[in-house]
Design a protein around this motif. Structure first.
Motif, PDB file in Angstrom:
ATOM      1  N   GLY A   1      19.369 -37.622  12.122  1.00 14.04           N
ATOM      2  CA  GLY A   1      18.469 -36.836  11.281  1.00 14.04           C
ATOM      3  C   GLY A   1      18.126 -37.540   9.982  1.00 14.04           C
ATOM      4  N   VAL A   2      19.122 -38.134   9.336  1.00 13.35           N
ATOM      5  CA  VAL A   2      18.886 -38.845   8.079  1.00 13.35           C
ATOM      6  C   VAL A   2      17.952 -40.026   8.279  1.00 13.35           C
ATOM      7  CG1 VAL A   2      19.983 -40.259   6.293  1.00 13.35           C
ATOM      8  CG2 VAL A   2      21.071 -38.142   7.044  1.00 13.35           C
ATOM      9  N   SER A   3      18.117 -40.741   9.391  1.00 12.30           N
ATOM     10  CA  SER A   3      17.347 -41.966   9.616  1.00 12.30           C
ATOM     11  C   SER A   3      16.062 -41.738  10.410  1.00 12.30           C
ATOM     12  CB  SER A   3      18.218 -42.991  10.354  1.00 12.30           C
ATOM     13  OG  SER A   3      18.614 -42.497  11.625  1.00 12.30           O
ATOM     14  N   GLU A   4      15.783 -40.509  10.790  1.00 13.84           N
ATOM     15  CA  GLU A   4      14.540 -40.228  11.517  1.00 13.84           C
ATOM     16  C   GLU A   4      13.354 -40.645  10.641  1.00 13.84           C
ATOM     17  OE1 GLU A   4      12.572 -36.119  12.883  1.00 13.84           O
ATOM     18  OE2 GLU A   4      14.490 -36.538  13.872  1.00 13.84           O
ATOM     19  N   PRO A   5      12.525 -41.589  11.082  1.00 12.44           N
ATOM     20  CA  PRO A   5      11.463 -42.124  10.209  1.00 12.44           C
ATOM     21  C   PRO A   5      10.502 -41.031   9.746  1.00 12.44           C
ATOM     22  CG  PRO A   5      11.766 -43.542  12.116  1.00 12.44           C
ATOM     23  CD  PRO A   5      12.575 -42.298  12.376  1.00 12.44           C
ATOM     24  N   MET A   6      10.356 -40.885   8.427  1.00 12.58           N
ATOM     25  CA  MET A   6       9.499 -39.857   7.861  1.00 12.58           C
ATOM     26  C   MET A   6       8.058 -40.381   7.716  1.00 12.58           C
ATOM     27  SD  MET A   6      11.134 -37.116   7.520  1.00 12.58           S
ATOM     28  CE  MET A   6      12.722 -36.982   8.350  1.00 12.58           C
ATOM     29  N   THR A   7       7.480 -40.719   8.855  1.00 11.23           N
ATOM     30  CA  THR A   7       6.111 -41.217   8.854  1.00 11.23           C
ATOM     31  C   THR A   7       5.149 -40.149   8.352  1.00 11.23           C
ATOM     32  OG1 THR A   7       6.704 -42.570  10.766  1.00 11.23           O
ATOM     33  CG2 THR A   7       4.368 -42.353  10.280  1.00 11.23           C
ATOM     34  N   GLY A   8       5.475 -38.881   8.597  1.00  8.61           N
ATOM     35  CA  GLY A   8       4.605 -37.808   8.138  1.00  8.61           C
ATOM     36  C   GLY A   8       4.437 -37.801   6.626  1.00  8.61           C
TER      37      GLY A   8
END
Length: 414
Positions: free
Chosen positions: A123-130
């Motif tokens: 969850g922490v490393s999920e890329p926040m491309t949004g």
């Protein structure tokens, strides 16, 4: 900055999506965000299938959400400071490693604490491309209706992904290997994030010049704190409904109908959201935020009335109509309240607020459903929405009064 948002017409959407430099990031971000609602659900279904325990599966899903609530802000701050390319490439690599580690842990029947910690890391490393995609529009478009249409597109596309994600996860769990959905969703997210980070328009986004308060960052803005409060109330109401609707379907003897019913309110959300954004009301965002939340709560209160699943489905179509409208209002309001140079972090705070609201609403709804049934959960959700909407109304001055686009453009030019 403008304190109002006029209607976004179809020509504004076309103009936004055809602006030079936007095509590559737009397409890449679609791939990166499509599985955003798949990862947690796919992990939940995968763990449950391998362990036979819904308790362990629910804990893994909750840890993923908790990680996202932390990672969205941290990544947003890094994106604002260094530009998106390096942070997104770094977290995409870390996410890939942790996703592989979770698959190995599940297949080897690792202990629950190991699964939970690994899921939190994902969850922490999920890329926040949004966050980066939303902030990019401020660099591609000047203030005005076209930029607001672009921000509206961001909110609408996210809602579409939240509709498709659970369905894809549910379909892929039927594959010969139950981890198929998790791996496909993760691969799609990584590829999309890397392509977005390496697109020309994104690579020219250099380090930010502004340095807000290190401790609070974007949250130092009173307006952003008010926006986060509204977003948290929004997430909380959704959390109540996401538990109470499947519980109502189960009580009616049709467990499978729960997911279908929730899809109904998402469908009406997108349909009404597109129409609403062409002529929003109230036009001023500082009024729109509390009014939409209060109306959303009133719509959810209607869910307590029907005694059949058909009636519940009809009520969900009404209640869900304001979901995308609120998401768009949150996205546009960031333009008004975020300190300069903190757009990505500010969006991260909104994501965090919604995530925490979801967690609270789901936990409270589960408690109420077990003791008194779904109607009390729906009514409690409506009451909570009313309380939070009242607080946002009292704090509306932190968002600000109406100011025309022309004046905002002139002030920015100065």
């Amino acid at each position: 900055m403008s304190q109002s948002s006029g209607g976004a017409h179809l020509t504004d959407y076309r103009a936004a999506l055809s602006v030079p430099g936007s095509r590559g990031p737009v397409v890449a971000s679609l791939f990166a965000r499509l599985p955003i609602a798949m990862i947690g659900i796919s992990a939940l279904l995968y763990v449950q299938r391998q362990t036979g325990s819904f308790t362990t599966a629910g804990l893994v899903s909750a840890c993923t959400l908790a990680g996202v609530s932390v990672g969205s802000v941290a990544q947003g701050r890094l994106i604002d400071r260094y530009g998106p390319t390096r942070p997104l490439l770094a977290v995409a690599a870390l996410f890939t490693l942790l996703l592989a580690a979770l698959v190995v842990a599940i297949e080897s029947h690792a202990s629950t604490p190991v699964l939970a910690v690994t899921a939190a890391g994902i969850g922490v490393s999920e890329p926040m491309t949004g966050s980066a995609s939303r902030a990019l529009w401020a660099r591609l478009l000047p203030p005005g209706p076209t930029r607001d249409a672009a921000l509206s597109y961001e909110a609408i596309s996210m809602e579409v992904f939240f509709i498709l994600g659970p369905g894809l996860a549910g379909a892929l769990i039927a594959a010969p290997w139950p981890g198929t959905g998790l791996v496909i969703g993760g691969a799609c997210m990584v590829v999309g994030s890397v392509l977005f980070a390496l697109s020309p328009a994104v690579r020219t986004w250099g380090p930010g010049e502004e340095r807000p308060s290190r401790l609070l960052g974007a949250l130092a803005s009173p307006g952003l704190r008010t926006l986060a409060l509204a977003a948290g109330g929004f997430g909380m109401v959704i959390g109540f409904v996401e538990v109470a609707v499947p519980a109502a379907a189960s009580a009616a003897g049709s467990v499978a109908m729960g997911g279908l019913l929730l899809s109904l309110w998402s469908v009406s959300s997108v349909g009404f959201g597109v129409a609403y954004n062409t002529r929003p009301w109230p036009r001023s965002l500082h009024l729109r935020l509390p009014v939409l939340l209060a109306l959303f709560g009133a719509g959810v209160a209607l869910l307590a009335v029907p005694s059949s699943l058909w009636g519940l489905g009809a009520a969900l179509l009404v209640a869900g109509a304001l979901i995308t409208a609120q998401s768009t209002a949150h996205s546009v309001a960031i333009e008004l309240v975020a300190p300069r140079g903190t757009a990505a972090e500010a969006f991260g705070w909104v994501v965090t607020a919604i995530t925490l609201g979801l967690a609270f609403g789901q936990s409270m709804s589960g408690y109420l459903v077990e003791r008194s049934g779904p109607p009390l959960a729906f009514l409690t959700a409506a009451a909570c929405a009313g309380v939070v909407a009242g607080a946002v109304w009292l704090l509306r001055s932190t968002i600000g009064p109406t100011e025309p686009y022309q004046r905002r453009t002139e002030r920015v030019a100065c």
